[in-house]
Write an enzyme that holds these catalytic residues in place. Structure first.
Site, PDB file in Angstrom:
ATOM      1  N   HIS A 223      51.781  13.502 -10.506  1.00  0.00           N
ATOM      2  CA  HIS A 223      52.106  12.419 -10.615  1.00  0.00           C
ATOM      3  C   HIS A 223      50.982  11.107 -10.385  1.00  0.00           C
ATOM      4  O   HIS A 223      50.517  10.445 -11.198  1.00  0.00           O
ATOM      5  CB  HIS A 223      53.421  11.883  -9.733  1.00  0.00           C
ATOM      6  CG  HIS A 223      53.711  10.538  -9.731  1.00  0.00           C
ATOM      7  ND1 HIS A 223      53.252   9.397  -8.877  1.00  0.00           N
ATOM      8  CD2 HIS A 223      54.759   9.787 -10.639  1.00  0.00           C
ATOM      9  CE1 HIS A 223      53.771   8.248  -9.225  1.00  0.00           C
ATOM     10  NE2 HIS A 223      54.791   8.526 -10.221  1.00  0.00           N
TER      11      HIS A 223
ATOM     12  N   CYS B  47      50.478  14.606 -27.039  1.00  0.00           N
ATOM     13  CA  CYS B  47      50.518  13.190 -26.041  1.00  0.00           C
ATOM     14  C   CYS B  47      50.326  13.570 -24.603  1.00  0.00           C
ATOM     15  O   CYS B  47      50.617  12.761 -23.810  1.00  0.00           O
ATOM     16  CB  CYS B  47      51.749  12.483 -26.347  1.00  0.00           C
ATOM     17  SG  CYS B  47      53.400  13.390 -26.035  1.00  0.00           S
TER      18      CYS B  47
END
Length: 847
Positions: A424, A799
């Site tokens: 993250h 992506c």
């Protein structure tokens, strides 16, 4: 020794001799070019790699072959390595080969005892350490009497006098250098630099140009650009002196260019200085690069010893390549190929000045490039408070979670104890352009006591540290910085790259700031907008929590109706910023528990705001908490079980498209369904979105177009892409999760052991950093192929964070993808990497 090396393998370097880089190495070929330029190069010989390999096996040249090498000058020579690629290194240079007692006596007569002692001692030390392999500590002395002590130490250790035969000296030096190149240690070092294990090595033997004598005498280097900035200007060094009629009279240290500290070569030997500058200019054109020239001056006479490609930082590499192309020295395509794509990352951010001292306290994974200095904070709240006071801060966490995003926005850099390249913290930091280090080894964080421990050192909240996200180093205190270099050279290089690039480049952008950054770096659209990040705003989070705690679909719609105008405004602003470029919006993806507090104080505040008993709130949070949330109710699964969320988002997208189109911008939004595994999931969501589109058309009387696609993140979706493609306008491979699911690895935790796996050869590279072509790549190729069999005109993209990695971009180009999407600050890297792959592909077709 029963035989000798082939006489043809030792050639004098002349303008017409057959010297070749792949046979004799880069240094030999460079010297030949200098000779062809009529530069004053001392007589030089090239020994072919084949002969060097034979020497390592014990087959040596005979005395007749070596005799010509000592024919001129003082009879001394220098031996240097000449690998095919200068980046591969080689054994250390050996100076003054051929000196003996007779030569020493002659040097005393011609140059004085001090100079003769220095020349003889340098060779004795080098020979004893590198050839005879004696203890370096025994030969470390200098000063008066050091030569006699070194010769005595050699005699004592070897039971013989120091060798006096120049041919024997050269033979042993050549043998030593050949064996050093083929040693196991040297092989490992070469492999680390990307060289083949069996890489060839040539050797160069050159007449010594001695930097001793009367008049202006010394040695140095000169180049015409600054290695760090790339700005033009004479740089280098000169270690020399100017002597009077007697050797010591008027001796004074000289500098290269005018210097307040003393006289300079530029003043006392203007002709030699002028020649050096002119030689540099000529070498730039003839050798097609900025060169550093190594020279010796003996009593005013100039000798050019060597020319090396100027060492350069990332910013100077760009400036040099563009300057050479603009001056017509190289074509623009070659300038594009000369710059390492990753180098552009450094130009977009502040960097720690490589010339500055570093107090390194820890190292980790260089997850996001750039450097920043700030005060340590251990929470998002503390980061926001610091920013409110106008103070720079570094957010330090064990690992970040979605609720830390506000703190990351407030910080100038991020440091985490855990995590990998797609954790993250890493992904969000790259999107924000924040320097970030994850998986830092040797640190521990005590958030309660607000202390960061790094080895035996302790740092408390408020202490200043520097994060160097380019090198992965954590520094104590502040560091001297270089500013970003987004200058004309940077933009020109990328313009040339775009002119040849076949692969499209979009950006992953979640906020207007991200979108503006993406456009600044010329992204061709947004390839991934993660809508969930929009809900962590302080004003939106309470509404989101109300929706989560709603007991019925109708109650959820009521809460979502309050989010609708906010989402509509978000999307409308993205559409306006992207000005007609495609915007791919991923529908809500994360599990709902990420929006709920986990600590008791936060749970109590939530109960108060919802006017619910604490026990009810706690039970609901526990019910929503999953053992493995990344494989739980998220993505399309959430869209099927709580469809009101996707309904609201689709309406917001369509209404935003209508509002933007009314200003004159043509908008065709792309809606992406996340975490699909089955065709039926796509059918159900598509039917609902089509229904919302029809309702918006009826309500507004306005028509609009949109494209619906799928984010391929599960192996099953890749394998069943043919079925899924029937209902999709595009497939975008989310390689972060696809890698995680293919390997069965947590992308947040793999950093703890990934280094050991790569080191032991289990994986060639961290698969979260560089796309795994054999496994994940096979799924990507299979998915693309099956999708195009069903729908030839379907758009295929990547992506995931691999979209910003040059090696992974090369694979995407070979796979025939339409575009890749990456973090905004990686867009320039992707543009350059994609262009280089296009050039390579074009060159391969013409060969």
């Amino acid at each position: 020794m029963t035989r000798s090396v082939d006489p043809n393998d030792i050639v004098e370097i002349t303008a017409t001799s057959g010297v070749a880089t792949d046979v004799h190495g880069w240094r030999a070929k460079c010297l030949q070019r200098l000779v062809r330029m009529d530069l004053p190069v001392p007589r030089s010989f090239a020994i072919a790699a084949k002969a060097v390999h034979a020497m390592a096996q014990g087959v040596m040249p005979d005395a007749k072959q070596l005799a010509p090498l000592f024919a001129d000058g003082d009879g001394l020579v220098i031996v240097r390595p000449s690998a095919v690629n200068p980046e591969w290194g080689g054994p250390g240079t050996v100076l003054n080969v051929g000196i003996n007692d007779d030569c020493y006596a002659g040097l005393i007569a011609s140059h004085g005892r001090d100079a003769a002692d220095a020349i003889y001692l340098a060779f004795v030390q080098s020979y004893a350490i590198n050839v005879a392999r004696l203890d370096p500590d025994m030969f470390a002395e200098s000063g008066e009497g050091a030569l006699d002590r070194a010769l005595a130490a050699y005699r004592a250790e070897m039971d013989e006098d120091f060798p006096q035969d120049p041919t024997r000296q050269l033979t042993e030096v050549l043998r030593s250098m050949a064996r050093a190149w083929e040693s196991p240690t040297a092989r490992l070092l070469r492999q680390a630099k990307g060289a083949p294990e069996e890489a060839p090595l040539g050797l160069v033997v050159q007449q010594m140009a001695l930097a001793v004598g009367p008049g202006v005498t010394g040695s140095g280097t000169i180049q015409l650009i600054d290695s760090v900035t790339g700005s033009p200007g004479i740089n280098g060094r000169f270690r020399g002196q100017m002597h009077g009629p007697t050797r010591a009279e008027g001796a004074e240290t000289l500098y290269l260019t005018r210097d307040a500290r003393g006289p300079a070569l530029e003043d006392v030997a203007p002709e030699a200085f002028s020649d050096l500058v002119e030689y540099c200019r000529a070498a730039r054109i003839r050798l097609r690069d900025e060169m550093q020239i190594e020279f010796v001056i003996s009593d005013g006479a100039l000798s050019i010893i060597d020319a090396l490609r100027v060492q350069r930082s990332s910013r100077s590499a760009v400036r040099i390549a563009v300057s050479l192309a603009e001056d017509g020295v190289i074509p623009p395509d070659e300038a594009v190929m000369r710059v390492e794509p990753r180098a552009l990352s450094e130009l977009m951010h502040y960097q720690v000045d490589p010339r500055a001292p570093r107090d390194i306290i820890a190292r980790g994974i260089d997850a996001s490039p750039g450097a920043a200095t700030g005060r340590i904070v251990f929470s998002a709240t503390a980061a926001q408070a610091c920013a409110a006071r106008g103070e720079a801060c570094v957010l330090v966490r064990r690992e970040t979670a979605p609720e830390d995003i506000r703190g990351m926005h407030a910080a100038v850099a991020v440091l985490t104890e855990r995590g990998g390249m797609t954790s993250h913290a890493a992904v969000i930091a790259r999107g924000l352009g924040l320097p970030c280090i994850v998986g830092a080894t040797g640190i521990s964080i005590d958030a309660r006591a607000r202390i960061l421990r790094a080895g035996k050192r302790q740092f408390k909240e408020g202490d200043e540290i520097t994060i160097d996200g380019t090198s992965g180093e954590v520094l104590s205190g502040s560091a001297e910085m270089l500013e970003p270099a987004l200058d004309e050279s940077f933009n020109q290089l990328l313009d040339w790259a775009d002119a040849v690039r076949d692969l499209g480049v979009r950006a992953n952008a979640d906020t207007p700031e991200d979108a503006r950054t993406a456009r600044m770096f010329s992204a061709e659209g947004i390839g991934l907008c993660r809508t969930e990040h929009m809900f962590f705003d302080e004003m939106r989070l309470p509404i989101m929590r109300e929706m989560i705690f709603a007991d019925s679909p109708e109650d959820r719609r009521v809460a979502l109706a309050r989010l609708l105008p906010i989402q509509r405004q978000d999307f409308a602003e993205l559409f306006r910023i992207m000005a007609g470029h495609p915007v791919t919006i991923r529908l809500f993806d994360p599990p709902l528990h990420e929006f709920l507090p986990q600590e008791r104080d936060g749970i109590r505040e939530l109960a108060e705001s919802l006017d619910l008993p604490l026990s009810d709130v706690t039970r609901r949070i526990e019910a929503l908490t999953e053992f493995n949330p990344m494989l739980g109710m998220r993505g399309v699964r959430l869209g099927l079980t709580v469809p009101e969320i996707y309904d609201m988002q689709a309406r917001a997208i369509f209404e935003a498209a209508i509002a933007t189109a009314s200003t004159g911008e043509a908008v065709v939004p792309e809606i992406m369904i996340p975490l699909v595994s089955a065709r039926r999931e796509v059918e159900i969501v598509k039917n609902r979105i089509d229904a919302v589109a029809a309702a918006v058309r009826n309500e507004t009387g306005r028509d609009f177009a949109y494209r619906l696609g799928v984010m391929v993140e599960t192996p099953r979706a890749a394998l069943r892409s043919g079925d899924i493609a029937r209902h999709s306008a595009f497939l975008s491979f989310g390689t972060n999760d696809l890698t995680q699911m293919t390997y069965g690895l947590s992308r947040d935790d793999a950093g703890r052991f990934m280094g050991a796996y790569v080191q032991q050869g289990v994986y060639d590279e961290d698969p979260f950093h560089i796309l795994d072509e054999d496994g994940v790549g096979e799924l990507l190729l299979t998915g693309a192929s099956r999708a195009r069999e069903v729908k030839p005109d379907i758009t295929i993209a990547v992506c995931g964070e691999h979209g910003g990695n040059p090696q992974s971009i090369a694979f995407c180009h070979r796979a025939g993808l339409d575009y890749i999407s990456c973090s905004p600050f990686r867009v320039p890297v992707a543009r350059l990497a994609a262009a280089q792959e296009s050039i390579r592909s074009r060159e391969a077709k013409t060969r």
